[in-house]
Design a protein around this motif. Structure first.
Motif, short mmCIF file in Angstrom:
data_model
loop_
_atom_site.label_atom_id
_atom_site.label_comp_id
_atom_site.label_asym_id
_atom_site.label_seq_id
_atom_site.Cartn_x
_atom_site.Cartn_y
_atom_site.Cartn_z
N GLN A 137 0.87 -1.18 0.00
CA GLN A 137 0.00 0.00 0.00
C GLN A 137 0.90 1.23 0.00
OE1 GLN A 137 -2.65 -0.42 3.36
NE2 GLN A 137 -4.21 -1.36 2.05
N ILE A 138 0.96 1.86 -1.15
CA ILE A 138 1.87 3.00 -1.26
C ILE A 138 1.05 4.27 -1.45
CG2 ILE A 138 3.78 4.01 -2.57
CD1 ILE A 138 4.58 1.09 -3.23
N GLY A 139 1.18 5.18 -0.48
CA GLY A 139 0.41 6.44 -0.51
C GLY A 139 1.01 7.43 -1.48
N ALA A 140 0.43 8.63 -1.44
CA ALA A 140 0.95 9.71 -2.29
C ALA A 140 2.29 10.17 -1.70
CB ALA A 140 -0.03 10.87 -2.32
N LEU A 141 3.34 10.09 -2.53
CA LEU A 141 4.67 10.46 -2.03
C LEU A 141 5.19 11.67 -2.81
CD1 LEU A 141 6.19 6.86 -1.88
CD2 LEU A 141 5.11 8.13 -0.02
N PRO A 142 5.34 12.80 -2.14
CA PRO A 142 5.81 14.00 -2.85
C PRO A 142 7.31 13.88 -3.17
CG PRO A 142 5.60 14.47 -0.52
CD PRO A 142 5.13 13.07 -0.71
#
Lengths: 567, 152
Positions: free
Chosen positions: A442-447
């Motif tokens: 589960q990979i979230g939004a990564l800036p």
């Protein structure tokens, strides 16, 4: 006067009329064509204290000696040329023997033939105007002097110099030291010999703070000025320390004085003294006002100069401190550089010399296994395997330790890093560890972040590799990567549902060679998280972990926002 | 196979020499391997001076060079060879324990032809030497002046 002459034909009558007019006008006199005085008005005789006879014979005795040469020459020139003349001079008043400023004028009186028959003279007392003008002149000059320099003692000496003889025969400036004692900065008199005498007197009879008759300390204590128009003889007697002192002071003919405190921001800084002596001057409240104006300016100048000096001293101290600090930093830097150099040499040696024997152990153990393996029993073969594995592990430790050391030494090359790409690339690299397992990512939004891409990759790889390793017993492994943007930093988290850890060992997790599991359970050298912490610390971030046994683990790290987007 | 060209191995560790020779045997690389134990001996051999004044003129087909060596170290030997117009085309492979970046950087800066870190495991070691041996001794065509067996 020609008009009068025409009107009055009779000479006796004419003389009578003239005398009446003359008597009515203050300070009048008449003289013959040769300048010899015939008549002086009663008011003039009263002022000078001379009889008419004395006025004729010795008028010059009442003129201030300094003015005598100029008035004599003007008079001679006037008599010779027959033209009106005037002169400025100080004339002594009999009542108090003080000299006052006069304008004296003489006009010739001629007969019908044009011959001079009389000189008509008058004198106008301009002393007050003259003194006021001088005082203003002095105040202007003194004020200008006071703001011209920060060397206030020199300035005060100059002001004291300006005060004589315009304003006083003696002028003194005394300043208080931090202990409350007065110190004379200046004493002036037009005559240098008298100045020397004043210094000598000061040395012999220094002002006494405890003497109630000491005027200077009285002014310091009260903060109030003193004006004494006429110094009474008993005051001088009170002030004298002994007979000799009294004799000297008497000789100085001190007549009148003004003492004013030098006050700034409510504090008395010293005193300013004016004394009139042989000039015969007598101080008035007007003079006091003037001197107080001056004292205010002087005190302000002293205060400003001292404040400036204090600031300057502080600045110098700060500068000295800074320099010392910089020197220490340079010293420490040099020491650190030296230590770093030594570490580098050490690592270099380790890299070459420590790996070699381990390699030899592994190499020969494996050669032995090939050659003699078939003839050996199972246990002996096991020993060879153990030797080889132990040496391999030793070599891995050396390599990891060198990597760890290198992470601390290598330069940071920051650029913008796209985290999703970096994570994807690490996942590909770790694909072998995922084989045969179904892992939920589960990979979230990564800036994007500003970081050294190679180092950040090592950190991420360590964290993901750990997550994969410690979820191995988990039938449904799940790994989450999330980011949270905060005011000054980005917080990243790698969370798994693996075996977790005992929170009491949280601090130990990031130590070099610290392991919470046996090598049989989970392989590893115990350096991965130390590397993560070192990499993140070098980026200015923090590292921590949360977890519980059997409940998974979460590893957090932060990266500060870039100061400058171009970096 | 008698005509196979020689390989010069510059290595001070007898253990390493033995492992390397074992690995070559493993991969059946038949080239003659001349072993010297320090940097000075390597230069003597290549320049035919000192103990090697009398050797035949032909140059080896490749030099396998360790970095940490007595007398002159591997990087110094490499610098001498690559700065010499007569020898700069001779292939040199660094074969070393060191994984230090600065060794790598300096070696490539000096013009090394390959840089190989000796692996810990013997199997990996053999695999690495197989690559080196096959490539430099068999596949690679040496530049003119570095003689190679025309029949190979």
């Amino acid at each position: 006067m020609d008009h009068v002459t025409a009107l009055i034909a009779d000479s006796r009558e004419r003389d009578e009329v003239l005398r009446t007019i003359a008597d009515a006008v203050p300070y009048m006199w008449t003289a013959g064509p040769d300048g010899a005085i015939h008549y002086a008005s009663p008011s003039w005789l009263a002022y000078t204290g001379l009889t008419l006879e004395q006025t004729r014979s010795s008028w010059s005795t009442i003129i201030h000696p300094d003015d005598l040469p100029s008035i004599a020459s003007v008079r001679v020139a006037g008599v010779e040329s027959g033209k009106p003349y005037e002169a400025l001079c100080r004339i002594r008043r009999a009542s108090d023997r003080t000299y006052r400023w006069f304008i004296t004028r003489a006009t010739p009186l001629r007969n019908a033939d044009g011959h001079i028959v009389r000189w008509l003279g008058n004198a106008i007392d301009i002393d007050e105007q003259k003194r006021a003008a001088e005082a203003q002149e002095f105040l202007a000059a003194a004020t200008e002097t006071l703001v011209s320099s920060l060397d206030y003692e020199a300035t005060l000496r100059q002001v004291a110099r300006l005060a004589v003889p315009r304003l006083a025969d003696w002028c003194a400036v005394d300043l208080l030291d931090p202990h409350g004692s007065l110190h004379r900065v200046a004493v002036t008199h037009p005559d240098p010999a008298k100045e020397a005498l004043a210094w000598a007197l000061l040395e012999r009879y220094p002002p006494n703070p405890d003497d109630p008759n000491d005027g200077l300390y009285r002014v310091v204590r009260s903060g109030q000025p003193e004006l004494v128009p006429d110094i009474p003889p008993e005051l001088i007697e009170l002030g004298a320390r002994d007979a000799e002192h009294l004799r000297i002071i008497r000789e100085l003919q001190l007549r009148s004085y003004i003492l004013v405190p030098l006050t700034a921001r409510g504090r008395v800084l010293g005193t300013f003294s004016l004394i009139a002596a042989e000039s015969g001057r007598r101080y008035t409240p007007k003079d006091l006002t003037l001197v107080q104006d001056l004292a205010r300016s002087a005190a302000l100048a002293i205060d400003n100069a001292r404040l400036f000096r204090d600031v300057q001293r502080s600045t110098e101290q700060i500068q000295a401190l800074n320099e010392a600090l910089e020197a220490r930093v340079r010293e420490r830097t040099a020491e650190l550089e030296e230590a770093n150099q030594e570490l580098e040499s050490f690592c270099y040696s380790v890299s070459h010399d420590l790996r070699a024997p381990l390699r030899h152990v592994v190499g020969f153990a494996q050669l032995l296994a090939r050659r003699a393996g078939p003839t050996l029993d199972e246990q002996s073969q096991g020993y060879i395997t153990t030797i080889s594995e132990a040496a391999t592990q030793g070599a891995r430790l050396v390599d990891d330790l060198l990597d760890f050391s290198r992470l601390g030494r290598s330069e940071l090359n920051k650029s913008s890093v796209a985290l999703p790409d970096l994570i994807a690339s690490v996942q590909r690299e770790l694909a072998s560890e995922c084989e045969g397992r179904t892992i939920t990512w589960q990979i979230g939004a990564l800036p994007p972040v500003q970081a050294d891409p190679a180092l950040l990759r090592i950190a991420c790889k360590n964290l993901l590799s750990n997550a994969l390793k410690f979820t191995r017993p988990q039938p449904e492994p799940r790994i989450e990567i999330t980011a949270e943007l905060r005011a000054t930093e980005l917080e990243l988290c790698v969370r798994d549902n693996g075996v977790g850890f005992d929170p009491q060992f949280e601090d130990k997790l990031f130590g070099v060679f610290q392991r919470l599991h046996s090598a049989e359970e989970f392989e590893g050298t115990g350096i991965g998280l130390a590397n993560v912490q070192r990499i993140i610390a070098r980026h200015g971030g923090r590292t921590w972990a949360k977890g519980a046994v059997g409940l998974g683990a979460a590893f957090f790290f932060t990266l500060p926002h870039a100061q400058d987007p171009s970096q | 196979m008698n005509e196979l060209k020689r390989i010069l191995l510059v290595e001070d560790s007898t253990n390493d020499v033995e492992l390397i020779l074992a690995a070559f045997a493993e991969i059946k690389l038949a080239n003659e391997v001349v072993v010297v134990n320090d940097g000075q001996a390597a230069l003597d051999y290549l320049y035919r001076t000192g103990a090697y004044a009398e050797r035949e003129a032909e140059l080896p087909i490749v030099v396998l060079l360790d970095i940490k060596l007595p007398k002159l170290d591997g990087l110094e030997v490499l610098a001498r060879l690559k700065n010499d117009p007569a020898l700069k085309l001779l292939p040199v492979v660094m074969l070393t324990s060191s994984r230090e970046d600065r060794d790598l950087v300096r070696s490539y800066g000096l013009g090394v032809n390959a840089y190989v870190v000796k692996p810990v495991g013997f199997a990996e070691f053999v695999a690495a030497l197989r690559e080196i041996g096959l490539f430099w001794a068999v596949v690679n065509h040496p530049p003119p002046g570095v003689a190679r067996d025309p029949s190979a």
